[in-house]
Design a protein around this motif. Structure first.
Motif, PDB file in Angstrom:
ATOM      1  N   THR A  38       0.711  -1.158  -0.078  1.00 14.36           N
ATOM      2  CA  THR A  38      -0.076  -0.197   0.153  1.00 14.36           C
ATOM      3  C   THR A  38       0.751   1.302  -0.089  1.00 14.36           C
ATOM      4  OG1 THR A  38      -0.170  -0.049   2.283  1.00 14.36           O
ATOM      5  CG2 THR A  38      -1.842  -1.243   1.150  1.00 14.36           C
ATOM      6  N   SER A  40       1.410   5.182  -0.379  1.00 13.82           N
ATOM      7  CA  SER A  40       0.802   6.861  -0.253  1.00 13.82           C
ATOM      8  C   SER A  40       1.380   7.862  -0.968  1.00 13.82           C
ATOM      9  CB  SER A  40       0.918   7.233   1.347  1.00 13.82           C
ATOM     10  OG  SER A  40       2.103   7.604   1.810  1.00 13.82           O
ATOM     11  N   VAL A  62      -1.019  -0.649  -4.585  1.00 12.72           N
ATOM     12  CA  VAL A  62      -2.297  -0.191  -4.376  1.00 12.72           C
ATOM     13  C   VAL A  62      -1.996   1.055  -3.681  1.00 12.72           C
ATOM     14  CG1 VAL A  62      -3.290  -2.555  -4.374  1.00 12.72           C
ATOM     15  CG2 VAL A  62      -2.963  -1.334  -2.089  1.00 12.72           C
ATOM     16  N   THR A  63      -3.069   2.031  -3.718  1.00 17.43           N
ATOM     17  CA  THR A  63      -3.130   3.134  -2.947  1.00 17.43           C
ATOM     18  C   THR A  63      -4.603   3.558  -2.538  1.00 17.43           C
ATOM     19  OG1 THR A  63      -2.245   5.532  -2.996  1.00 17.43           O
ATOM     20  CG2 THR A  63      -3.453   4.871  -4.950  1.00 17.43           C
ATOM     21  N   GLU A  65      -7.189   6.143  -2.601  1.00 19.78           N
ATOM     22  CA  GLU A  65      -7.480   7.502  -3.081  1.00 19.78           C
ATOM     23  C   GLU A  65      -8.739   8.001  -2.282  1.00 19.78           C
ATOM     24  OE1 GLU A  65      -8.226   9.945  -4.002  1.00 19.78           O
ATOM     25  OE2 GLU A  65      -8.780  10.078  -6.138  1.00 19.78           O
ATOM     26  N   LEU A  74      -1.797  13.060  -6.778  1.00 21.34           N
ATOM     27  CA  LEU A  74      -2.705  12.305  -7.824  1.00 21.34           C
ATOM     28  C   LEU A  74      -1.829  12.400  -9.156  1.00 21.34           C
ATOM     29  CD1 LEU A  74      -6.319  14.053  -7.233  1.00 21.34           C
ATOM     30  CD2 LEU A  74      -5.337  11.553  -6.637  1.00 21.34           C
ATOM     31  N   ILE A  77       0.682   9.602  -9.025  1.00 19.62           N
ATOM     32  CA  ILE A  77       0.467   8.140  -9.335  1.00 19.62           C
ATOM     33  C   ILE A  77       0.587   7.859 -10.760  1.00 19.62           C
ATOM     34  CG2 ILE A  77      -1.421   6.717  -9.245  1.00 19.62           C
ATOM     35  CD1 ILE A  77      -2.713   8.273  -6.980  1.00 19.62           C
ATOM     36  N   GLU A  81       3.200   5.254 -12.552  1.00 23.00           N
ATOM     37  CA  GLU A  81       2.907   4.121 -13.226  1.00 23.00           C
ATOM     38  C   GLU A  81       3.617   4.284 -14.683  1.00 23.00           C
ATOM     39  OE1 GLU A  81      -1.681   2.985 -12.122  1.00 23.00           O
ATOM     40  OE2 GLU A  81      -1.463   4.930 -13.429  1.00 23.00           O
ATOM     41  N   ARG A  89      -3.310   0.256  -8.335  1.00 27.65           N
ATOM     42  CA  ARG A  89      -4.953   0.182  -8.175  1.00 27.65           C
ATOM     43  C   ARG A  89      -5.317   1.090  -7.079  1.00 27.65           C
ATOM     44  NH1 ARG A  89      -8.406  -5.573  -7.374  1.00 27.65           N
ATOM     45  NH2 ARG A  89     -10.464  -4.164  -7.473  1.00 27.65           N
ATOM     46  N   ARG A  90      -6.376   1.759  -7.457  1.00 22.70           N
ATOM     47  CA  ARG A  90      -6.877   2.943  -6.663  1.00 22.70           C
ATOM     48  C   ARG A  90      -8.147   2.397  -5.872  1.00 22.70           C
ATOM     49  NH1 ARG A  90      -4.314   4.605 -11.071  1.00 22.70           N
ATOM     50  NH2 ARG A  90      -3.441   6.536 -11.315  1.00 22.70           N
ATOM     51  N   TYR A  91      -7.981   2.412  -4.537  1.00 26.40           N
ATOM     52  CA  TYR A  91      -9.291   2.185  -3.654  1.00 26.40           C
ATOM     53  C   TYR A  91      -9.937   3.178  -3.104  1.00 26.40           C
ATOM     54  CZ  TYR A  91      -8.160  -2.783  -3.899  1.00 26.40           C
ATOM     55  OH  TYR A  91      -7.640  -4.093  -4.392  1.00 26.40           O
ATOM     56  N   HIS A  92     -11.359   3.712  -3.394  1.00 24.46           N
ATOM     57  CA  HIS A  92     -12.112   4.806  -3.031  1.00 24.46           C
ATOM     58  C   HIS A  92     -12.886   4.475  -1.771  1.00 24.46           C
ATOM     59  CE1 HIS A  92     -10.935   7.015  -6.788  1.00 24.46           C
ATOM     60  NE2 HIS A  92     -10.835   5.745  -7.369  1.00 24.46           N
TER      61      HIS A  92
END
Length: 246
Positions: A38, A40, A62-63, A65, A74, A77, A81, A89-92
């Motif tokens: 993970t 940041s 993953v991050t 978001e 942002l 990111i 990539e 992969r962004r997790y909201h």
């Protein structure tokens, strides 16, 4: 059989201590099951992401978001990539959770109480983190002993009983000078906010630049008096269970 029954955190810590960063990541990735990092997008995490990308290590990046990140974060990111040819992969947060929080506390209610701040972190970080770590055996973080007094004794590996996985901290023994030297030597892309006095970067409303002589994480939730303040991602199971929920 759980990962704690097949891999000893104490033994893993001893093995990790003798390896360089690439070796530490490869060893973590070799543990059976899914390995998740993970990020940041802070300077430490960028060092780890670069090593994963350049080494082709089988680790999911993953991050979280949160919806309140700095524009510079942002943009980083996308830059990261493209630079390392990997997908972050962004997790909201869930929209219904955000709406419920705002109805109870107000959108920026986290300034008003520790309870409200922890509830915001729960909605925007802890719940997405739970989804990000589903099915994982190993969780890799960018935690370092020099980041704060609360993290001074961080081991290379520990068992996270609350989440049922091994937590690996491959930069635990790196100081900030070593981090900066590595970034400069390898041209690792970093958040421009680091150069503006932000050694630790979280959500925009909750992060300020630090003053000369202040600890690295003094700019996080600066309006609170507790020197051990955390969002809940990296606290022991007992302490995490006491954090208010929205």
């Amino acid at each position: 059989m759980t990962v704690s029954e097949t891999v000893s955190a104490e033994d893993l810590s001893r093995r990790l201590a003798s390896l360089d960063l690439a070796g530490r990541l490869s060893l973590a990735a070799a543990i059976p099951g899914r390995t998740v990092f993970t990020t940041s997008l802070g300077i430490e995490d960028q060092v780890i992401t670069a090593a994963i990308g350049e080494g082709g290590v089988d680790i999911d990046v993953v991050t979280l978001e949160t919806g309140r990140l700095f524009p510079e974060t942002l943009a980083l990111i996308d830059e990261t990539e493209a630079r390392y040819g990997l997908s972050i992969r962004r997790y909201h947060p869930d929209a219904a959770d955000v709406e419920a929080y705002a109805a109870r506390y107000g959108l920026n209610g986290f300034y008003e109480s520790v309870e409200a701040r922890h509830a915001c972190c729960d909605v925007r970080k802890l719940r997405p983190l739970k989804r990000a770590l589903e099915g994982a055996s190993v969780w890799i973080t960018g935690l370092r002993r020099g980041q704060s007094g609360n993290r001074a004794a961080i081991p290379f590996a520990e068992y996270d009983a609350a989440r049922g996985l091994l937590k690996v901290n491959p930069l635990a023994d790196w100081d900030i000078e070593a981090i900066r030297a590595h970034v400069a030597e390898n041209a690792v892309p970093v958040n421009p906010l680091h150069g503006r006095g932000y050694p630790s970067i979280g959500c925009e409303p909750c992060t300020r630049a630090v003053r000369p002589g202040e600890p690295e994480r003094a700019g996080r939730w600066w309006w609170e008096n507790d020197v051990k303040r955390e969002c809940g991602l990296h606290v022991p199971e007992a302490a995490a269970s006491e954090l208010p929920r929205a």
